[in-house]
Scaffold this motif. Structure first.
Motif, mmCIF file in Angstrom:
data_model
loop_
_atom_site.group_PDB
_atom_site.id
_atom_site.type_symbol
_atom_site.label_atom_id
_atom_site.label_comp_id
_atom_site.label_asym_id
_atom_site.label_seq_id
_atom_site.Cartn_x
_atom_site.Cartn_y
_atom_site.Cartn_z
ATOM 1 N N SER A 81 -3.796 1.177 -2.475
ATOM 2 C CA SER A 81 -2.391 0.754 -3.618
ATOM 3 C C SER A 81 -3.554 1.459 -4.421
ATOM 4 O O SER A 81 -4.703 1.979 -5.002
ATOM 5 C CB SER A 81 -2.107 -0.748 -3.676
ATOM 6 O OG SER A 81 -3.343 -1.437 -4.351
ATOM 7 N N SER B 37 -5.650 2.374 3.808
ATOM 8 C CA SER B 37 -4.527 1.717 3.336
ATOM 9 C C SER B 37 -4.863 1.902 1.517
ATOM 10 O O SER B 37 -5.738 1.474 1.227
ATOM 11 C CB SER B 37 -3.378 0.421 3.395
ATOM 12 O OG SER B 37 -3.306 0.458 4.906
ATOM 13 N N ARG C 227 -8.229 -0.820 1.334
ATOM 14 C CA ARG C 227 -7.964 -1.689 2.726
ATOM 15 C C ARG C 227 -8.509 -0.670 3.861
ATOM 16 O O ARG C 227 -8.204 0.416 4.198
ATOM 17 C CB ARG C 227 -7.280 -2.820 3.487
ATOM 18 C CG ARG C 227 -7.238 -3.248 5.137
ATOM 19 C CD ARG C 227 -5.966 -4.290 4.925
ATOM 20 N NE ARG C 227 -4.884 -3.136 5.517
ATOM 21 C CZ ARG C 227 -3.641 -3.566 5.285
ATOM 22 N NH1 ARG C 227 -3.260 -4.421 4.906
ATOM 23 N NH2 ARG C 227 -2.907 -2.315 6.230
ATOM 24 N N SER D 22 -0.204 3.632 0.815
ATOM 25 C CA SER D 22 -0.731 5.609 0.933
ATOM 26 C C SER D 22 -1.206 4.367 2.606
ATOM 27 O O SER D 22 -2.399 4.140 2.459
ATOM 28 C CB SER D 22 -1.543 6.281 0.512
ATOM 29 O OG SER D 22 -1.136 6.851 -0.227
ATOM 30 N N ASN D 23 -0.989 5.417 3.599
ATOM 31 C CA ASN D 23 -1.872 4.654 4.717
ATOM 32 C C ASN D 23 -2.171 6.334 5.528
ATOM 33 O O ASN D 23 -1.173 6.207 5.670
ATOM 34 C CB ASN D 23 -0.578 3.661 5.385
ATOM 35 C CG ASN D 23 -0.064 2.442 4.664
ATOM 36 O OD1 ASN D 23 -0.720 1.435 4.292
ATOM 37 N ND2 ASN D 23 0.725 2.793 3.968
ATOM 38 N N TYR D 24 -3.424 6.213 6.028
ATOM 39 C CA TYR D 24 -3.587 7.046 7.090
ATOM 40 C C TYR D 24 -4.635 6.351 7.660
ATOM 41 O O TYR D 24 -5.517 5.386 7.938
ATOM 42 C CB TYR D 24 -4.191 8.372 6.227
ATOM 43 C CG TYR D 24 -4.880 8.362 5.014
ATOM 44 C CD1 TYR D 24 -6.438 8.354 5.427
ATOM 45 C CD2 TYR D 24 -4.987 7.972 3.482
ATOM 46 C CE1 TYR D 24 -7.614 8.173 5.174
ATOM 47 C CE2 TYR D 24 -5.604 7.474 3.254
ATOM 48 C CZ TYR D 24 -6.935 7.751 3.395
ATOM 49 O OH TYR D 24 -8.176 7.579 2.065
ATOM 50 N N THR D 25 -5.170 7.870 9.269
ATOM 51 C CA THR D 25 -6.058 6.869 10.328
ATOM 52 C C THR D 25 -7.322 7.863 9.886
ATOM 53 O O THR D 25 -6.545 9.395 9.485
ATOM 54 C CB THR D 25 -6.082 6.889 11.311
ATOM 55 O OG1 THR D 25 -5.162 8.312 11.239
ATOM 56 C CG2 THR D 25 -4.946 6.008 11.030
ATOM 57 N N ALA E 17 -8.443 2.165 10.255
ATOM 58 C CA ALA E 17 -7.066 3.011 9.289
ATOM 59 C C ALA E 17 -6.945 2.366 7.763
ATOM 60 O O ALA E 17 -7.725 1.662 7.703
ATOM 61 C CB ALA E 17 -5.784 1.575 9.780
ATOM 62 N N TYR F 11 1.558 -1.138 0.206
ATOM 63 C CA TYR F 11 -0.047 0.111 0.358
ATOM 64 C C TYR F 11 1.060 1.488 0.003
ATOM 65 O O TYR F 11 1.868 1.632 0.760
ATOM 66 C CB TYR F 11 -0.870 -0.070 1.260
ATOM 67 C CG TYR F 11 -2.164 -1.119 1.064
ATOM 68 C CD1 TYR F 11 -2.993 -1.106 0.336
ATOM 69 C CD2 TYR F 11 -1.781 -2.538 2.077
ATOM 70 C CE1 TYR F 11 -4.072 -1.936 0.816
ATOM 71 C CE2 TYR F 11 -2.279 -3.528 1.835
ATOM 72 C CZ TYR F 11 -4.214 -2.740 0.636
ATOM 73 O OH TYR F 11 -4.939 -4.240 1.172
ATOM 74 N N THR G 248 -10.717 -6.123 3.187
ATOM 75 C CA THR G 248 -10.114 -5.406 1.826
ATOM 76 C C THR G 248 -10.814 -5.034 1.180
ATOM 77 O O THR G 248 -11.330 -6.578 0.761
ATOM 78 C CB THR G 248 -8.616 -6.631 2.036
ATOM 79 O OG1 THR G 248 -7.934 -6.557 3.590
ATOM 80 C CG2 THR G 248 -7.883 -6.529 1.113
#
Length: 372
Positions: free
Chosen positions: A225, A223, A230, A127-130, A221, A125, A239
Motif C-alpha cells: 500500500s 502486499s 507485507r 497490490s497483491n502478488y506472489t 506473497a 493493500y 509487515t
C-alpha cells in the motif's frame, strides 16, 4: 495458557521475533514477544512499531491463551536447551509468570499483560502478488549494499521497490543509492504487480526479509500500500511501514554515453583490489586504475604506510585512462557479480562509471570516481 513445542520450532520462531525487538526502548512492552496459543499452533508476534513479525509454529496446546515475555531472554533460554528437547510453556495468572520447562531445566519469567501489546493496524493493500523467493532475494541482495546510512537523507535509507519500464517492457525494480554509488536491479513483473505504488523499504526491513528467503522452492506473497508493505510465507508474516519520502530521479545519474569498455574477470579483479588496498590505513583510500590496451594496473599510494601495485590482463581497446575509486565501493560492486566477467564503461576520469555483469543489463551499478 499451556503448550508443548519442539525446541527447534520454538527457536526458529523466537529468533525471528527477537531480532525485530529494539534492544533499547522506553516502552517496556516492546521488548516482549506476544505468545498466542490456540488449536494446534502457537503464534509469536514482535514489533518495534515500524516492523511487525508474526511467526507460527506447530504446538500441542493444552490450554489456549496469550501472554507476553522478554523476547531476548526467551531466545537465550531456548538457544541453550539441548537439540530435540520438548519445551513446555505455561503461564500462571496469579503470579504473572511464564514457566519454561524442558527436561530438568525450569525457568520462571516475568510477563506483561497481553492487552498492552501494540498490534500494527492492518492496511488496505492496493497490490497483491506472489514472487519466487530466489527472485526477491536477488532484487534486494544485489541492491542493499548501496543503501545510505546518512540519517539526514532519510529517503535514501532503504531500497526503492517499484514498477519501471525497461526496453519497452514493465519490470519489477529495486534501486538503492547513497550518492556515491547506485545499484539498479530488474526482475520480470509478477502478475498483479502492475499498478503497485513505488515504496521505499527501510534498511532494517530488508535485513529481516532476507531471513525469509532462503528456501528456493518458496513463493513469497507480497502486499503493498502507500504506507505499508507485507511479505508472507506459510509460517511467517513480516509487515513494515515504508519510508515516507520521495526517492530521487535516479535515471539522471545513470550514464548513457560511456563508450570506453573494460572487460575483466570479476573474481580476479576483486581479489586484486583487496590486495592493493591492504597498504592503506583508511578504508576509503583511492585505488587508481591505469588502463591501456589489454592491460590494467591497480595501484595505491599511501604516504604514511606504503604503496602497492598489481597488473591484470584485461580486454580494453580504447585510449589510455587513469581513474580513481574508493576501494571499498569497488569491492562491494565487484562482489555482486555472479557471472565470470564484469564490464566497466567509462567516459572520463571525472564522470560516473557504469558496471554490469557481462551482457546482462538487468543488474546495473554506478560508482562515482575519486581524485587521485
Amino acid at each position: 495458557m499451556k503448550l508443548s513445542i519442539e525446541r527447534g520450532a520454538l527457536l526458529k520462531a523466537v529468533s525471528q521475533a527477537q531480532s525485530v525487538v529494539e534492544r533499547r526502548n522506553t516502552i517496556p512492552i516492546l521488548a516482549n514477544v506476544l505468545i498466542e496459543a490456540e488449536g494446534d499452533q502457537a503464534q509469536f508476534r514482535a514489533t518495534d512499531l515500524d516492523i511487525e513479525v508474526v511467526d507460527k509454529a506447530p504446538a500441542k496446546v493444552e490450554r489456549a491463551g496469550a501472554t507476553t515475555v522478554s523476547a531476548v531472554t526467551l531466545h537465550e533460554i531456548v538457544r541453550k536447551l539441548p537439540d530435540g528437547a520438548l519445551v513446555t510453556l505455561s503461564d500462571d495468572m496469579t503470579s504473572g509468570r511464564l514457566t519454561v520447562e524442558a527436561g530438568r531445566s525450569h525457568f520462571s519469567l516475568a510477563t506483561l499483560p497481553k492487552e498492552d501489546f501494540p498490534v500494527m493496524a492492518s492496511s488496505e493493500y492496493s497490490s497483491n502478488y506472489t514472487i519466487p523467493a530466489p527472485v526477491l532475494r536477488r532484487l534486494f541482495d544485489k541492491s542493499k549494499f548501496a543503501i545510505s546510512t546518512e540519517e539526514t537523507r532519510y529517503y535514501l535509507n532503504g531500497v526503492y521497490l517499484h514498477v519501471a519500464d525497461a526496453d519497452g517492457a514493465q519490470v519489477l525494480r529495486c534501486v538503492a543509492t547513497d550518492g556515491h554509488r547506485l545499484a539498479r536491479i530488474d526482475a520480470g513483473l509478477p502478475t498483479g504487480a502492475e499498478g503497485m505504488p513505488g515504496v521505499i523499504v527501510p534498511r532494517k526491513t530488508v535485513g529481516e526479509l532476507r531471513k525469509l528467503l532462503d528456501d528456493d522452492e518458496m513463493e513469497i506473497a507480497v502486499s503493498v500500500s502507500e504506507t505499508k508493505i507485507r511479505f508472507a510465507t506459510p509460517d511467517i508474516i513480516l509487515t513494515s511501514k515504508v519510508i515516507d519520502g520521495t526517492f530521487p530521479d535516479y535515471t539522471r545519474v545513470i550514464p548513457t554515453g560511456n563508450t570506453r569498455k573494460l572487460e575483466v574477470d570479476a573474481n580476479e579483479f576483486a581479489k586484486a583490489v583487496d590486495r592493493v588496498a591492504t597498504v592503506s590505513s583508511e578504508r576509503s583510500r583511492a585505488v587508481k586504475l591505469s588502463l591501456e590496451e589489454d592491460r590494467l594496473v591497480l595501484s595505491v599510494n599511501a604516504p604514511d604506510s606504503g604503496a602497492a601495485e598489481e597488473e591484470l590482463v584485461v580486454a580494453y581497446g580504447d585510449e589510455r585512462l587513469e581513474i580513481g575509486f574508493n576501494a571499498k565501493y569497488l569491492l562491494e560492486i565487484a562482489s555482486q557479480v555472479d557471472r565470470e566477467n564484469a564490464v566497466f564503461l567509462f567516459n572520463s576520469a571525472g564522470d560516473p562509471t557504469l558496471m554490469r555483469e557481462g551482457t546482462d543489463t538487468s543488474a546495473v551499478y554506478v560508482v562515482m570516481p575519486m581524485r587521485v
